[in-house]
Scaffold this motif. Structure first.
Motif, PDB file in Angstrom:
ATOM      1  N   ALA A 118      57.049  -2.036 -23.709  1.00 45.37           N
ATOM      2  CA  ALA A 118      56.829  -2.667 -22.410  1.00 45.37           C
ATOM      3  C   ALA A 118      56.801  -1.633 -21.290  1.00 45.37           C
ATOM      4  O   ALA A 118      55.953  -1.705 -20.388  1.00 45.37           O
ATOM      5  CB  ALA A 118      57.915  -3.702 -22.146  1.00 45.37           C
ATOM      6  N   VAL A 119      57.702  -0.667 -21.334  1.00 41.73           N
ATOM      7  CA  VAL A 119      57.727   0.376 -20.295  1.00 41.73           C
ATOM      8  C   VAL A 119      56.430   1.185 -20.320  1.00 41.73           C
ATOM      9  O   VAL A 119      55.881   1.548 -19.265  1.00 41.73           O
ATOM     10  CB  VAL A 119      58.958   1.287 -20.484  1.00 41.73           C
ATOM     11  N   LEU A 120      55.901   1.441 -21.493  1.00 44.48           N
ATOM     12  CA  LEU A 120      54.602   2.126 -21.576  1.00 44.48           C
ATOM     13  C   LEU A 120      53.514   1.306 -20.894  1.00 44.48           C
ATOM     14  O   LEU A 120      52.652   1.857 -20.186  1.00 44.48           O
ATOM     15  CB  LEU A 120      54.236   2.381 -23.042  1.00 44.48           C
ATOM     16  N   PHE A 411      48.873  -9.054 -25.420  1.00 45.58           N
ATOM     17  CA  PHE A 411      48.858  -9.044 -23.958  1.00 45.58           C
ATOM     18  C   PHE A 411      48.398  -7.688 -23.422  1.00 45.58           C
ATOM     19  O   PHE A 411      47.793  -7.622 -22.335  1.00 45.58           O
ATOM     20  CB  PHE A 411      50.236  -9.411 -23.407  1.00 45.58           C
ATOM     21  N   ALA A 412      48.673  -6.616 -24.139  1.00 47.87           N
ATOM     22  CA  ALA A 412      48.168  -5.308 -23.708  1.00 47.87           C
ATOM     23  C   ALA A 412      46.643  -5.276 -23.762  1.00 47.87           C
ATOM     24  O   ALA A 412      45.994  -4.695 -22.881  1.00 47.87           O
ATOM     25  CB  ALA A 412      48.760  -4.208 -24.577  1.00 47.87           C
ATOM     26  N   VAL A 413      46.050  -5.904 -24.764  1.00 48.23           N
ATOM     27  CA  VAL A 413      44.586  -5.977 -24.841  1.00 48.23           C
ATOM     28  C   VAL A 413      44.030  -6.796 -23.678  1.00 48.23           C
ATOM     29  O   VAL A 413      42.988  -6.453 -23.102  1.00 48.23           O
ATOM     30  CB  VAL A 413      44.147  -6.564 -26.195  1.00 48.23           C
ATOM     31  N   ALA A 513      38.140  -1.755 -19.656  1.00 51.20           N
ATOM     32  CA  ALA A 513      38.674  -0.526 -19.082  1.00 51.20           C
ATOM     33  C   ALA A 513      39.138   0.416 -20.190  1.00 51.20           C
ATOM     34  O   ALA A 513      39.578  -0.018 -21.257  1.00 51.20           O
ATOM     35  CB  ALA A 513      39.829  -0.849 -18.140  1.00 51.20           C
ATOM     36  N   VAL A 514      39.040   1.702 -19.901  1.00 48.57           N
ATOM     37  CA  VAL A 514      39.541   2.723 -20.828  1.00 48.57           C
ATOM     38  C   VAL A 514      40.996   3.015 -20.451  1.00 48.57           C
ATOM     39  O   VAL A 514      41.269   3.521 -19.369  1.00 48.57           O
ATOM     40  CB  VAL A 514      38.710   4.012 -20.744  1.00 48.57           C
ATOM     41  N   PRO A 515      41.935   2.693 -21.321  1.00 48.38           N
ATOM     42  CA  PRO A 515      43.344   2.859 -20.948  1.00 48.38           C
ATOM     43  C   PRO A 515      43.793   4.301 -21.065  1.00 48.38           C
ATOM     44  O   PRO A 515      43.147   5.127 -21.716  1.00 48.38           O
ATOM     45  CB  PRO A 515      44.076   1.976 -21.964  1.00 48.38           C
ATOM     46  N   THR A 521      48.955   3.676 -26.768  1.00 46.73           N
ATOM     47  CA  THR A 521      50.097   3.756 -27.685  1.00 46.73           C
ATOM     48  C   THR A 521      50.714   2.385 -27.915  1.00 46.73           C
ATOM     49  O   THR A 521      51.074   2.040 -29.052  1.00 46.73           O
ATOM     50  CB  THR A 521      51.151   4.717 -27.112  1.00 46.73           C
ATOM     51  N   ALA A 522      50.845   1.594 -26.846  1.00 46.87           N
ATOM     52  CA  ALA A 522      51.408   0.249 -26.987  1.00 46.87           C
ATOM     53  C   ALA A 522      50.568  -0.603 -27.927  1.00 46.87           C
ATOM     54  O   ALA A 522      51.094  -1.294 -28.817  1.00 46.87           O
ATOM     55  CB  ALA A 522      51.515  -0.411 -25.606  1.00 46.87           C
ATOM     56  N   ILE A 523      49.247  -0.545 -27.750  1.00 43.16           N
ATOM     57  CA  ILE A 523      48.362  -1.325 -28.621  1.00 43.16           C
ATOM     58  C   ILE A 523      48.396  -0.772 -30.045  1.00 43.16           C
ATOM     59  O   ILE A 523      48.438  -1.527 -31.034  1.00 43.16           O
ATOM     60  CB  ILE A 523      46.931  -1.323 -28.061  1.00 43.16           C
ATOM     61  N   GLY A 524      48.399   0.548 -30.167  1.00 43.03           N
ATOM     62  CA  GLY A 524      48.440   1.157 -31.496  1.00 43.03           C
ATOM     63  C   GLY A 524      49.694   0.790 -32.264  1.00 43.03           C
ATOM     64  O   GLY A 524      49.637   0.522 -33.474  1.00 43.03           O
ATOM     65  N   LEU A 525      50.841   0.753 -31.582  1.00 41.51           N
ATOM     66  CA  LEU A 525      52.076   0.342 -32.253  1.00 41.51           C
ATOM     67  C   LEU A 525      51.995  -1.105 -32.704  1.00 41.51           C
ATOM     68  O   LEU A 525      52.475  -1.468 -33.788  1.00 41.51           O
ATOM     69  CB  LEU A 525      53.259   0.543 -31.302  1.00 41.51           C
TER      70      LEU A 525
END
Length: 552
Positions: A118-120, A411-413, A513-515, A521-525
């Protein structure tokens, strides 16, 4: 002299009482409480950073403070588990107010990992249009106290202000969440509930875009959360009136007959009423936090209005903490009342699964769809709670781990799909996303398939675990309802996938958007955990099984 007489009299009485009037100092095992102390310490350091660092330095400092605090707390949790507190050395600490056992350490470790992700997400500064001079900005209001649309807010945006207070607020919320599932008495549980709820109310109001909708979400969450807290506290008072203690183990001893009832009431109907009504009211407070029907009405509005990164954190971490507290209440304080609370939980679980799944079908906003999906998943988790045995506890722990990272990733996506007004959350705007950005659409499809419980994803393993535990506990009809609800929910998940990959993109459709590496990293995890818990789940199932014994 007359005016001094009362003070002199009090001094005389105090002196005459001698040592009997002294208040004993509490005995605290700081090593066992270290995960919470580290997080609260990081929160306090964050407040000092807000007060003394120059504005341009706060963002980087706050991110580092938060991540270091969470990493340190997680290291302490792992150390406690390695020293046997998750199995053989499980203990009550802080004079019996906090339990250090397997479920507490498992859930604390999970909450800390969720908080890191979440912090990321909170630290992402590439998605919003740049501020004055090309300075990067985040998803949070430039000045939280400014009226939406006012000159003050515009001046704050032009000056490049940032609400870096979001990081210490997050740390306070995480500290309360760590304490909530570990609380061994109802008063400690209530304090933890308020400690993590109050920062969340504020965080929901901090969206940079759609400020009024964000503030409306915060007010709704605050008002309904205040009612839920009041129910919890009133129920605590009634249970104290019944048992003469707020300790969960003490209540269990009174219910089982090992300890005598309160002399004033004894074995009377009034005493039974205190127990049953108190249990119902405390249960209402906890079911509100897990967003179970009929205490779910706040969920879609709050999820839609809050900043999306906050929504993901709240959907994952709050559910983990609240289910941990619910398990502790039912399995530690009220195991001998299972024939009283199980029928109620049956009804709540059935309503939660069916209503969550059916209402999700009618949604046209991605965040509201995920909100009703969250409600349905609360019902699935409740089927594991109803199992009332060690297998049910371990299944719930595993499901919470699987669900949390899928939710954070989804939600990050959502934060990446944007148009001129910010995040494009209306489903019609997602048409043809698979052709515009195949990778983002494929990742979101993976998360949706995990929500649906498709094999080789963490969602399938989690659902199989809770359904198997419920069936072993004699709740086969409940499992059948769960399977039907899963089939209904699969419809709207697949509908979104079809919309993304088999619809033509609109010329004026949103961009992706390009994050920065933070959100990536959040999405990858999220992707990694979804696949690992789906393909190779046995180690984590065993870990949850070892951590499924409560201490009293």
């Amino acid at each position: 002299m007359t005016a001094l007489a009362p003070a002199a009299a009090v001094h005389t009485l105090w002196t005459a009482a001698g040592d009997t009037a002294s208040i004993p100092a509490p005995h605290l095992e700081y090593g066992q409480l270290a995960p919470m102390l580290v997080v609260f310490g990081a929160a306090l350091v964050g407040i000092l950073a807000e007060a003394f660092l120059p504005r341009r330095s706060r963002y980087g400092a706050q991110v580092v403070i938060a991540l270091l605090g969470l990493a340190g707390a997680f290291a302490v949790v792992v150390s406690l588990a390695a020293r046997g507190y998750a199995t053989t050395k499980a203990d009550l600490t802080a004079m019996g107010a906090v339990a250090i056992d397997g479920p507490a350490l498992f859930l604390q470790g999970l909450i800390l990992l969720i908080a890191v992700v979440a912090v990321l997400s909170f630290a992402e500064r590439r998605l919003e249009p740049s501020g004055p001079g090309g300075a990067p900005v985040d998803a949070f209001a430039p000045q939280a106290a400014a009226v939406p649309g006012s000159d003050q807010e515009k001046e704050a945006a032009r000056a490049g202000f940032a609400t870096t207070e979001i990081f210490p607020l997050t740390m306070f919320a995480v500290g309360g969440m760590l304490l909530f599932p570990a609380a061994a008495d109802l008063l400690t549980m209530f304090v933890a509930l308020e400690v993590f709820s109050l920062p969340l109310y504020l965080m929901c109001a901090l969206a940079r875009r759609r400020r009024l909708l964000s503030q409306e979400a915060a007010v709704k969450y605050f008002l309904l959360g205040a009612f839920a807290s009041a129910f919890f506290l009133f129920g605590t008072a009634l249970l104290y009136g019944y048992a003469g203690t707020v300790s969960l183990g003490g209540i269990a001893d009174v219910v089982s007959g090992q300890t005598q009832l309160t002399p004033a009431l004894g074995n009377t109907t009034e005493n039974d009423a205190l127990l049953l009504i108190g249990l119902a009211m405390v249960g209402m407070g906890l079911l509100f936090k897990v967003a179970a029907v009929p205490f779910h009405a706040w969920t879609p509005d709050v999820y839609q209005g809050a900043p999306t990164a906050v929504t993901g954190f709240m959907a994952a971490a709050t559910k983990v903490a609240a289910f941990g507290a619910l398990l502790r209440l039912l399995y530690v304080a009220l195991p001998d009342m299972r024939w009283d609370w199980r029928p109620v939980m049956w009804g709540v679980a059935i309503l939660t699964m069916i209503i969550g799944a059916i209402l999700a079908v009618t949604q046209t906003d991605v965040k509201r769809l995920l909100a009703y999906s969250s409600i349905a998943h609360a019902g699935f988790i409740l089927t594991g709670v109803i199992a009332t045995d060690k297998a049910g506890i371990s299944a719930v722990l595993f499901y919470l781990a699987a669900y949390s990272f899928v939710t954070l990733g989804a939600f990050a996506v959502v934060t990446l799909v944007r148009d001129a007004g910010g995040e494009a959350t209306h489903l019609s705007r997602w048409a043809g996303l698979g052709r515009r950005s195949p990778l983002v659409a494929a990742v979101f499809a993976l998360f949706l398939l995990a929500f649906a419980g498709i094999p080789l994803t963490s969602g399938f393993t989690g659902k199989f675990a809770v359904f198997q535990a419920a069936a072993s506990g004699g709740a086969v009809p409940l499992v059948i309802v769960g399977v039907v609800a899963s089939a209904i929910s699969a419809f709207f998940y697949i509908r979104v996938i079809v919309l993304m990959f088999f619809s033509d993109p609109k010329p004026d459709g949103p961009s992706v958007a390009v994050p920065s590496p933070l959100t990536a990293t959040a999405i990858g995890l999220g992707v990694l955990v979804t696949l690992v818990l789906g393909v190779l789940p046995q180690y984590f199932l065993d870990l949850a099984d070892k951590a499924s014994i409560f201490v009293r």
